[in-house]
Enzyme design. Sequence first.
Site, PDB file in Angstrom:
ATOM      1  N   GLY A  13       0.744  -1.235   0.061  1.00 32.34           N
ATOM      2  CA  GLY A  13       0.071  -0.273   0.161  1.00 32.34           C
ATOM      3  C   GLY A  13       0.751   1.317   0.088  1.00 32.34           C
ATOM      4  N   SER A  14       2.012   1.191  -0.530  1.00 29.75           N
ATOM      5  CA  SER A  14       2.719   2.459  -0.354  1.00 29.75           C
ATOM      6  C   SER A  14       2.268   3.510  -1.530  1.00 29.75           C
ATOM      7  CB  SER A  14       4.334   2.178  -0.855  1.00 29.75           C
ATOM      8  OG  SER A  14       4.528   1.671  -2.299  1.00 29.75           O
ATOM      9  N   ASN A  15       1.567   3.163  -2.533  1.00 27.01           N
ATOM     10  CA  ASN A  15       0.864   3.794  -3.464  1.00 27.01           C
ATOM     11  C   ASN A  15      -0.319   4.525  -2.971  1.00 27.01           C
ATOM     12  OD1 ASN A  15       2.342   4.274  -6.282  1.00 27.01           O
ATOM     13  ND2 ASN A  15       2.713   2.143  -6.065  1.00 27.01           N
ATOM     14  N   LEU A  86      -4.265  -6.874  -7.431  1.00 25.17           N
ATOM     15  CA  LEU A  86      -3.874  -8.093  -8.242  1.00 25.17           C
ATOM     16  C   LEU A  86      -5.008  -8.815  -8.940  1.00 25.17           C
ATOM     17  CD1 LEU A  86      -0.670  -9.154  -6.225  1.00 25.17           C
ATOM     18  CD2 LEU A  86      -0.875  -7.606  -8.327  1.00 25.17           C
ATOM     19  N   ILE A  89      -9.642  -7.507 -13.214  1.00 22.28           N
ATOM     20  CA  ILE A  89     -11.079  -6.703 -13.097  1.00 22.28           C
ATOM     21  C   ILE A  89     -12.247  -7.356 -13.853  1.00 22.28           C
ATOM     22  CG2 ILE A  89     -12.348  -4.555 -13.204  1.00 22.28           C
ATOM     23  CD1 ILE A  89      -9.722  -4.317 -11.164  1.00 22.28           C
ATOM     24  N   ASN A 103      -5.009   2.660 -13.466  1.00 21.32           N
ATOM     25  CA  ASN A 103      -4.114   1.614 -12.770  1.00 21.32           C
ATOM     26  C   ASN A 103      -2.508   2.024 -13.013  1.00 21.32           C
ATOM     27  OD1 ASN A 103      -2.965  -0.785 -11.557  1.00 21.32           O
ATOM     28  ND2 ASN A 103      -2.615  -1.597 -13.551  1.00 21.32           N
ATOM     29  N   HIS A 105       1.390   0.716 -13.372  1.00 21.16           N
ATOM     30  CA  HIS A 105       1.984  -0.429 -13.935  1.00 21.16           C
ATOM     31  C   HIS A 105       3.381  -0.294 -13.572  1.00 21.16           C
ATOM     32  CE1 HIS A 105       2.840  -4.304 -15.304  1.00 21.16           C
ATOM     33  NE2 HIS A 105       3.652  -3.653 -16.112  1.00 21.16           N
ATOM     34  N   ASP A 146      -3.631  -4.403 -18.663  1.00 21.72           N
ATOM     35  CA  ASP A 146      -2.313  -3.537 -18.806  1.00 21.72           C
ATOM     36  C   ASP A 146      -2.521  -2.875 -20.392  1.00 21.72           C
ATOM     37  OD1 ASP A 146      -0.083  -5.425 -17.146  1.00 21.72           O
ATOM     38  OD2 ASP A 146      -1.614  -3.665 -16.458  1.00 21.72           O
ATOM     39  N   GLU A 175       6.763   6.184  -9.159  1.00 16.73           N
ATOM     40  CA  GLU A 175       5.349   5.954  -9.023  1.00 16.73           C
ATOM     41  C   GLU A 175       4.807   6.882  -7.760  1.00 16.73           C
ATOM     42  OE1 GLU A 175       4.191   1.859  -8.267  1.00 16.73           O
ATOM     43  OE2 GLU A 175       6.204   1.298  -9.280  1.00 16.73           O
TER      44      GLU A 175
HETATM   45  C1  GRF Z   1       3.673  -0.904  -7.482  1.00 14.32           C
HETATM   46  O1  GRF Z   1       5.081  -1.555  -7.979  1.00 14.32           O
HETATM   47  C2  GRF Z   1       2.688  -0.823  -8.727  1.00 14.32           C
HETATM   48  O2  GRF Z   1       3.302  -0.293  -9.529  1.00 14.32           O
HETATM   49  C3  GRF Z   1       2.083  -2.118  -8.784  1.00 14.32           C
HETATM   50  O3  GRF Z   1       2.078  -2.811  -7.518  1.00 14.32           O
HETATM   51  C4  GRF Z   1       2.949  -2.202  -6.896  1.00 14.32           C
HETATM   52  C5  GRF Z   1       1.937  -1.586  -5.573  1.00 14.32           C
HETATM   53  O4  GRF Z   1       3.266  -1.369  -4.404  1.00 14.32           O
HETATM   54  N1  GRF Z   1       0.964  -1.853  -9.320  1.00 14.32           N
HETATM   55  P1  GRF Z   1       2.159  -0.790  -3.263  1.00 14.32           P
HETATM   56  O5  GRF Z   1       1.291  -1.925  -2.585  1.00 14.32           O
HETATM   57  O6  GRF Z   1       1.615   0.639  -3.603  1.00 14.32           O
HETATM   58  O7  GRF Z   1       3.636  -0.465  -2.231  1.00 14.32           O
END
Ligand code: GRF
Length: 189
Positions: A13-15, A86, A89, A103, A105, A146, A175
């Site tokens: 969940g870092s994004n 993951l 959809i 999304n 990627h 994708d 990202e």
């Molecule tokens: C990221 O590398 C993103 O590009 C891909 O999954 C990863 C998610 O990482 N879709 P996080 O869970 O957001 O840390």
Amino acid sequence: MTKKIAILASGGGSNAEQLMRHFEQTDCAEVSMVACNRKEAGVYAKAAAYGLECKHLTRADFYESDRFAQLLIQEKIDLVVLAGFLWFIPPAFIETFRGKIVNIHPSLLPKHGGKGMYGHHVHEAVKAAGELESGMTVHWVNEKYDEGGIIFQDKVALLDTDSPEEIGRKVLVLEHKNYAKVVEKLICS
Ligand code: GRF
């Protein structure tokens, strides 16, 4: 009217965290829901740190019924943001939210995308291909993995000494730098 964002995640969940942080300080939109399909994922704690209870997404709600789609409609969600989600959809969900699902990627699509290409698999493929650069792609989500229209890309040079892990670290920096700003441009302009 404040636009509403739902984030779907499956991992650390870092994004998602960057998105919640960004929209905490942005008036035009808010992250009003986070959902995850893996109970052990780190995103639950990250959502809690931002005062959001991460909803557990089940196959029953997502594939065997339209309960989750109906919840998003009821919550008046304007944009569904996948952040390391993951699950594939389902077409019915795509139809319901066509043009409202994005999304991120971790490669420069169309290179190194498609089924099974996630996380370290992507960076291993980039390494094996001897790419001189990699990067990240934000794209619309459609029925094919994708392959939706590309919205934004950013790239970083690679050294031939870079391991797949180092490539992943370089891409994750991009990202975190870009995703929230790209989402803001999409939803607030
Ligand atoms: C990221 O590398 C993103 O590009 C891909 O999954 C990863 C998610 O990482 N879709 P996080 O869970 O957001 O840390």
